[in-house]
Design an enzyme around this catalytic site. Structure first.
Site, PDB file in Angstrom:
ATOM      1  N   LYS A  87       0.811  -1.223   0.000  1.00  0.00           N
ATOM      2  CA  LYS A  87       0.000   0.000   0.000  1.00  0.00           C
ATOM      3  C   LYS A  87       0.844   1.273   0.000  1.00  0.00           C
ATOM      4  O   LYS A  87       0.511   2.273   0.628  1.00  0.00           O
ATOM      5  CB  LYS A  87      -0.990   0.009   1.166  1.00  0.00           C
ATOM      6  CG  LYS A  87      -1.848  -1.253   1.287  1.00  0.00           C
ATOM      7  CD  LYS A  87      -2.418  -1.712  -0.061  1.00  0.00           C
ATOM      8  CE  LYS A  87      -3.395  -0.728  -0.661  1.00  0.00           C
ATOM      9  NZ  LYS A  87      -3.873  -1.179  -2.009  1.00  0.00           N
ATOM     10  N   SER A  88       1.928   1.215  -0.746  1.00  0.00           N
ATOM     11  CA  SER A  88       2.827   2.368  -0.855  1.00  0.00           C
ATOM     12  C   SER A  88       2.874   2.947  -2.261  1.00  0.00           C
ATOM     13  O   SER A  88       3.785   3.710  -2.592  1.00  0.00           O
ATOM     14  CB  SER A  88       4.244   1.963  -0.407  1.00  0.00           C
ATOM     15  OG  SER A  88       4.257   1.552   0.940  1.00  0.00           O
ATOM     16  N   GLY A  89       1.910   2.562  -3.103  1.00  0.00           N
ATOM     17  CA  GLY A  89       1.894   3.064  -4.470  1.00  0.00           C
ATOM     18  C   GLY A  89       2.526   2.118  -5.469  1.00  0.00           C
ATOM     19  O   GLY A  89       2.973   2.538  -6.537  1.00  0.00           O
TER      20      GLY A  89
ATOM     21  N   HIS B 188       6.780  -7.342  -2.334  1.00  0.00           N
ATOM     22  CA  HIS B 188       6.737  -6.624  -1.057  1.00  0.00           C
ATOM     23  C   HIS B 188       7.729  -7.242  -0.069  1.00  0.00           C
ATOM     24  O   HIS B 188       7.730  -6.878   1.111  1.00  0.00           O
ATOM     25  CB  HIS B 188       5.332  -6.688  -0.443  1.00  0.00           C
ATOM     26  CG  HIS B 188       4.285  -5.996  -1.252  1.00  0.00           C
ATOM     27  ND1 HIS B 188       4.451  -4.727  -1.759  1.00  0.00           N
ATOM     28  CD2 HIS B 188       3.045  -6.398  -1.638  1.00  0.00           C
ATOM     29  CE1 HIS B 188       3.364  -4.374  -2.421  1.00  0.00           C
ATOM     30  NE2 HIS B 188       2.500  -5.368  -2.369  1.00  0.00           N
TER      31      HIS B 188
ATOM     32  N   TYR C 110       6.566   8.421  -2.201  1.00  0.00           N
ATOM     33  CA  TYR C 110       5.202   8.521  -2.735  1.00  0.00           C
ATOM     34  C   TYR C 110       4.744   9.979  -2.770  1.00  0.00           C
ATOM     35  O   TYR C 110       4.151  10.442  -3.755  1.00  0.00           O
ATOM     36  CB  TYR C 110       4.287   7.688  -1.827  1.00  0.00           C
ATOM     37  CG  TYR C 110       2.817   7.687  -2.167  1.00  0.00           C
ATOM     38  CD1 TYR C 110       2.253   6.638  -2.892  1.00  0.00           C
ATOM     39  CD2 TYR C 110       1.972   8.705  -1.709  1.00  0.00           C
ATOM     40  CE1 TYR C 110       0.887   6.614  -3.167  1.00  0.00           C
ATOM     41  CE2 TYR C 110       0.612   8.687  -1.984  1.00  0.00           C
ATOM     42  CZ  TYR C 110       0.081   7.641  -2.720  1.00  0.00           C
ATOM     43  OH  TYR C 110      -1.264   7.623  -2.996  1.00  0.00           O
TER      44      TYR C 110
ATOM     45  N   SER D 103      -2.113   9.052 -13.681  1.00  0.00           N
ATOM     46  CA  SER D 103      -2.749   9.812 -12.600  1.00  0.00           C
ATOM     47  C   SER D 103      -3.748   8.914 -11.879  1.00  0.00           C
ATOM     48  O   SER D 103      -4.289   7.964 -12.463  1.00  0.00           O
ATOM     49  CB  SER D 103      -3.460  11.045 -13.152  1.00  0.00           C
ATOM     50  OG  SER D 103      -4.577  10.669 -13.941  1.00  0.00           O
ATOM     51  N   PHE D 104      -4.002   9.199 -10.613  1.00  0.00           N
ATOM     52  CA  PHE D 104      -4.907   8.365  -9.826  1.00  0.00           C
ATOM     53  C   PHE D 104      -6.292   8.308 -10.455  1.00  0.00           C
ATOM     54  O   PHE D 104      -6.917   7.243 -10.521  1.00  0.00           O
ATOM     55  CB  PHE D 104      -5.001   8.891  -8.385  1.00  0.00           C
ATOM     56  CG  PHE D 104      -5.852   8.030  -7.501  1.00  0.00           C
ATOM     57  CD1 PHE D 104      -5.329   6.885  -6.907  1.00  0.00           C
ATOM     58  CD2 PHE D 104      -7.187   8.336  -7.272  1.00  0.00           C
ATOM     59  CE1 PHE D 104      -6.110   6.073  -6.105  1.00  0.00           C
ATOM     60  CE2 PHE D 104      -7.983   7.537  -6.471  1.00  0.00           C
ATOM     61  CZ  PHE D 104      -7.442   6.406  -5.887  1.00  0.00           C
TER      62      PHE D 104
ATOM     63  N   LYS E  80      -8.190   6.095  -2.336  1.00  0.00           N
ATOM     64  CA  LYS E  80      -8.121   7.566  -2.358  1.00  0.00           C
ATOM     65  C   LYS E  80      -6.852   8.090  -3.019  1.00  0.00           C
ATOM     66  O   LYS E  80      -6.878   9.071  -3.739  1.00  0.00           O
ATOM     67  CB  LYS E  80      -8.217   8.126  -0.928  1.00  0.00           C
ATOM     68  CG  LYS E  80      -9.605   8.017  -0.310  1.00  0.00           C
ATOM     69  CD  LYS E  80      -9.653   8.763   1.022  1.00  0.00           C
ATOM     70  CE  LYS E  80     -11.043   8.713   1.630  1.00  0.00           C
ATOM     71  NZ  LYS E  80     -11.088   9.427   2.934  1.00  0.00           N
TER      72      LYS E  80
END
EC number: 2.8.2.1
Length: 299
Positions: free
Chosen positions: A48-50, A109, A194, A229-230, A259
């Site tokens: 969960k770090s991008g 990971h 990040y 982009s997100f 998010k």
């Protein structure tokens, strides 16, 4: 062989001192024996770090910003996860990687101690993306709510205690980022934040391109910024993980791409929880030159 249901919501297994997803721990010898190639590009991050974001960026950089080439397959096939293994549901990461043509982009990971020796022997290039731990904890909690191969996270309060103690898959965030930060001194590792990638994506993508010996013009860089982009990625079924069966990842509980912001931790951490995190951070990381941004205004 078994089925996917056999590994759902199982307790973590300990692998060489590190807590690991139960399904991934099955047949661990295949991970340890994995043979890298000198041209492999490794993306080793804490969960969960991008990671997916960086994976798509690297794929676009290698393909000179060609959007159509980057639509050739889903992200889990373009950038296989080394330790991924869900019996009866998906081909393992090792199996996918054996058939992936060079140059391979490999996601993992794994803590430094668990990464197969062959990556170090071949001096493979690695790009580590670090995210501030408070946002990681919040994102990881929501991920574990929807990801059935992880143990049930419990309440946010219960989960944060486990996270701070390193009793979550892959162990301590503090130890993970510190060890990879220190390793960059003797190995070709590009260490990125990040928050920097959010603040100035073009600048950071240019760093990635330079590290990978790619020269990209401004127009290409801007295309990569837009495509990764997100907002664009969240609606892209090739990268937002909606291609996985619902029994593995239930997006009705929480979307995989939730998010993608800096500072969401403020909506979850109490002052006491924040102070406890800060105390552990100071104890474990104060001797390093790591600098994390935790405020959305400054990122």
């Amino acid at each position: 062989m078994g089925t996917a249901e056999d590994v759902f919501r199982k307790d973590l297994k300990i692998i060489h001192g590190y807590p690991m997803v139960y399904a991934f721990a099955l047949g661990w010898e295949k991970i340890e024996e994995f043979q890298s190639r000198p041209c492999d590009i490794v993306i080793p991050t804490y969960p969960k770090s991008g990671t997916t974001w960086l994976s798509e960026i690297v794929d676009m950089v290698l393909n000179d910003g060609n959007v159509e080439k980057c639509k050739r397959d889903v992200i889990t096939s373009k950038v296989p996860m080394l330790e991924q293994n869900v019996p009866g549901a998906r081909r393992s990461g090792v199996e996918l990687l054996k058939k992936t043509p060079s140059p391979r982009i490999i996601k993992t990971h794994l803590p430094i101690d668990l990464l197969p020796k062959s990556f170090w022997d071949n001096k493979c290039k690695m790009i580590y993306l670090a995210r501030n731990g408070k946002d990681v904890a919040v994102s990881y909690y929501h991920f574990d709510l929807m990801n059935n191969i992880q143990p049930l996270p419990g309440t946010w309060e219960e989960y944060l205690e486990k996270f701070l103690a390193g009793n979550v898959a892959y162990g301590s965030w503090f130890d993970h980022v510190k060890s990879w930060w220190e390793k960059r001194e003797g190995h070709p590792i590009l260490f990125l934040y990040y928050e920097d990638l959010k603040k100035n994506p073009k600048k950071e993508i240019k760093k990635i391109a330079n590290f990978l010996d790619k020269t990209l013009d401004e127009h290409t860089l801007e295309r990569i910024v837009h495509h990764t982009s997100f907002e664009v990625m969240k609606d892209n079924p090739l990268v937002n993980y909606t291609h996985l069966p619902t029994e593995i990842m239930d997006h009705s509980k929480s979307p995989f791409m939730r998010k993608g912001v800096v500072g969401d931790w403020k909506n979850y951490f109490t002052m006491t929880q924040s102070e406890k995190f800060d105390a552990i951070y100071k104890k474990k990381l104060s001797g390093t030159t790591l600098e994390f941004c935790t405020d959305i205004q400054s990122a």
